[in-house]
Write a protein that holds these residues in place. Sequence first.
Motif, mmCIF file in Angstrom:
data_model
loop_
_atom_site.group_PDB
_atom_site.id
_atom_site.type_symbol
_atom_site.label_atom_id
_atom_site.label_comp_id
_atom_site.label_asym_id
_atom_site.label_seq_id
_atom_site.Cartn_x
_atom_site.Cartn_y
_atom_site.Cartn_z
ATOM 1 N N ASN A 275 0.830 -1.212 0.000
ATOM 2 C CA ASN A 275 0.000 0.000 0.000
ATOM 3 C C ASN A 275 0.861 1.257 0.000
ATOM 4 O OD1 ASN A 275 -2.396 -1.491 0.123
ATOM 5 N ND2 ASN A 275 -2.319 -1.600 2.359
ATOM 6 N N GLY A 276 0.439 2.248 -0.750
ATOM 7 C CA GLY A 276 1.085 3.552 -0.733
ATOM 8 C C GLY A 276 2.203 3.737 -1.739
ATOM 9 N N GLY A 281 10.434 3.020 -8.374
ATOM 10 C CA GLY A 281 11.416 3.128 -7.293
ATOM 11 C C GLY A 281 10.843 2.726 -5.949
ATOM 12 N N ASP A 282 9.569 3.104 -5.701
ATOM 13 C CA ASP A 282 8.908 2.694 -4.458
ATOM 14 C C ASP A 282 8.810 1.177 -4.377
ATOM 15 O OD1 ASP A 282 8.567 5.323 -3.747
ATOM 16 O OD2 ASP A 282 6.538 5.466 -4.559
ATOM 17 N N PHE A 376 12.601 6.197 -11.003
ATOM 18 C CA PHE A 376 13.467 5.336 -10.216
ATOM 19 C C PHE A 376 13.716 5.877 -8.814
ATOM 20 C CE2 PHE A 376 14.500 4.415 -14.651
ATOM 21 C CZ PHE A 376 14.303 3.042 -14.657
ATOM 22 N N SER A 377 13.191 7.055 -8.532
ATOM 23 C CA SER A 377 13.324 7.612 -7.189
ATOM 24 C C SER A 377 12.107 7.223 -6.368
ATOM 25 C CB SER A 377 13.448 9.132 -7.253
ATOM 26 O OG SER A 377 12.293 9.700 -7.865
ATOM 27 N N THR A 378 12.218 7.382 -5.049
ATOM 28 C CA THR A 378 11.112 7.079 -4.151
ATOM 29 C C THR A 378 10.303 8.354 -3.884
ATOM 30 O OG1 THR A 378 12.561 7.432 -2.247
ATOM 31 C CG2 THR A 378 12.335 5.183 -3.056
ATOM 32 N N THR A 379 8.997 8.202 -3.683
ATOM 33 C CA THR A 379 8.129 9.362 -3.472
ATOM 34 C C THR A 379 7.995 9.742 -2.012
ATOM 35 O OG1 THR A 379 6.182 7.911 -3.401
ATOM 36 C CG2 THR A 379 6.793 8.834 -5.545
ATOM 37 N N PHE A 380 8.336 8.825 -1.118
ATOM 38 C CA PHE A 380 8.208 9.135 0.300
ATOM 39 C C PHE A 380 9.441 9.894 0.784
ATOM 40 C CE2 PHE A 380 9.770 4.860 -0.395
ATOM 41 C CZ PHE A 380 10.977 4.864 0.284
ATOM 42 N N GLU A 381 9.260 10.611 1.868
ATOM 43 C CA GLU A 381 10.373 11.390 2.422
ATOM 44 C C GLU A 381 11.432 10.442 2.969
ATOM 45 O OE1 GLU A 381 11.219 14.796 5.837
ATOM 46 O OE2 GLU A 381 9.169 14.159 5.374
#
Length: 487
Positions: A275-276, A281-282, A376-381
């Motif tokens: 989830n989320g 990337g995530d 390819f990057s993550t969206t979360f901090e």
Amino acid sequence: MKWIGLGVIMYLYVVNHINRLAMFSTKHDATYNGWDLIITSLSERYLITYFLFPWMIWHSVSFLLKDSDYNKLIRFGSYKSWIFYTLKNFIIMYGKLMFLWIAVIVILLIGMPFSLEWSEFSQINDSSFGSQILEKHFNNPVIALLSHIFLFTLSMVATHLLLAIIYVVTKSRVITISTMILIGLWVICSGKYLPDSLAFLYPLNYFSLPIGIYNTGNSLVAFIVVGTVLLLSTLIISQVDYNFQHVWGFFKDKGTLLIFLFLISAILWKGTSVNGIQTIGDMFFYTFYGGSIEGFNFFNFLSYFILYFGFVYVVQLHLQKVLSQISHYMIIRYQSVNRWFWQWYRKVAFSTLIYLTILALVSIVIGGLAGGTLGFSTTFESSFSTFELYYHFFVNGYLQISFYVLLVFMISWLTTDPFYSLVVIGVLSIFMFPGLSLIKVVPVGLNSLGYLTGHFTPYTISIILLFYILLEFRILSFLLNRKDITL
């Protein structure tokens, strides 16, 4: 003495149920009777999980190993007859256990109200006790009790037959004992760490009828699953003396690799359902999350164990074949043991790099097919950059696998027995559990992406792993130069 000890444990559990029944009935102002105690005690999850099931599979394997001498096999004339002979001994032991269990309950039933109907207590709209669950599906408590005992008996018989089949087909005490340990760990750990989405894999669903109904909502599911396992086991046993050995010969050669590839595919696909997550990337991060200092997740641990220790196990199987063929002629060909080792290790090092690359590419492709946004990057901090994410996966992943492979090689070189390598892999995995992840002492699971969220940078982890790898090379240099090669 062992039966007396088990009886004392049962007694304490049943007394605890009496106290819980009294407190709950007082709270809801509803009277209970003997059926509440009998059904709830016979379906007690903790007693089954931590005492009765380990007790039974231990005796099951003991019967198999004790009665496997050739004189008895010749007397019975076939493995099929021998399996059913061990089943008879197992059922006798099981009957003694059930007699003791029921006797303890009957003793504590003295003075308790009793009737042939469900009590007011069991008719409460609640699921805290086994009788309250079964009352919603059975009109008569006698039928409910007999159904539960019947399911429990079938499950124990099915477990014994599966262990017997494994022993007969593999002819290996190590594999049989390892299977027993894995089954025991599965039963113990699944209740605590298995997510709700995988509740159908909870084995107590098929041992305890109230638990099975509570998790599936149906009284027939457990019987269907256990009945299917029994039917398949019977069919396999009927063929175990004939062509099944040829099937096992092929499976033993190629089956491990096929199972490994299947498990990898399942893990990579499962990583897309977290989830989320939004980007590829995530998905990549959560698929290879593994362990961390901050917490523990059973699926992440299992994924890491399969992806990395599974690869090391495949390498170890190849290593055993190579070591079994080593001779003076091979050493003469390479001119020294050290040169032979580097020729072998160079292939493994290249295979490790290819394996990590394939893992990453397949994960990215599956993430795209699952609807992940191209990124390819993550969206979360997070406290790490995209470069550090993939640096940690490739560089530290490569170093971590190299550490495992070199350790397995040292053990195989010293012992020439693959069992010890399996034991070491199992022991190493324990240090990924909370409170045991001694990052500076035992370098296990450090390539997990979960460590990026902790207090260590990926570059610090690289230094730690390099230190241990150099130490392993130093020890290997000593071992290779001192061990004689014998034909």
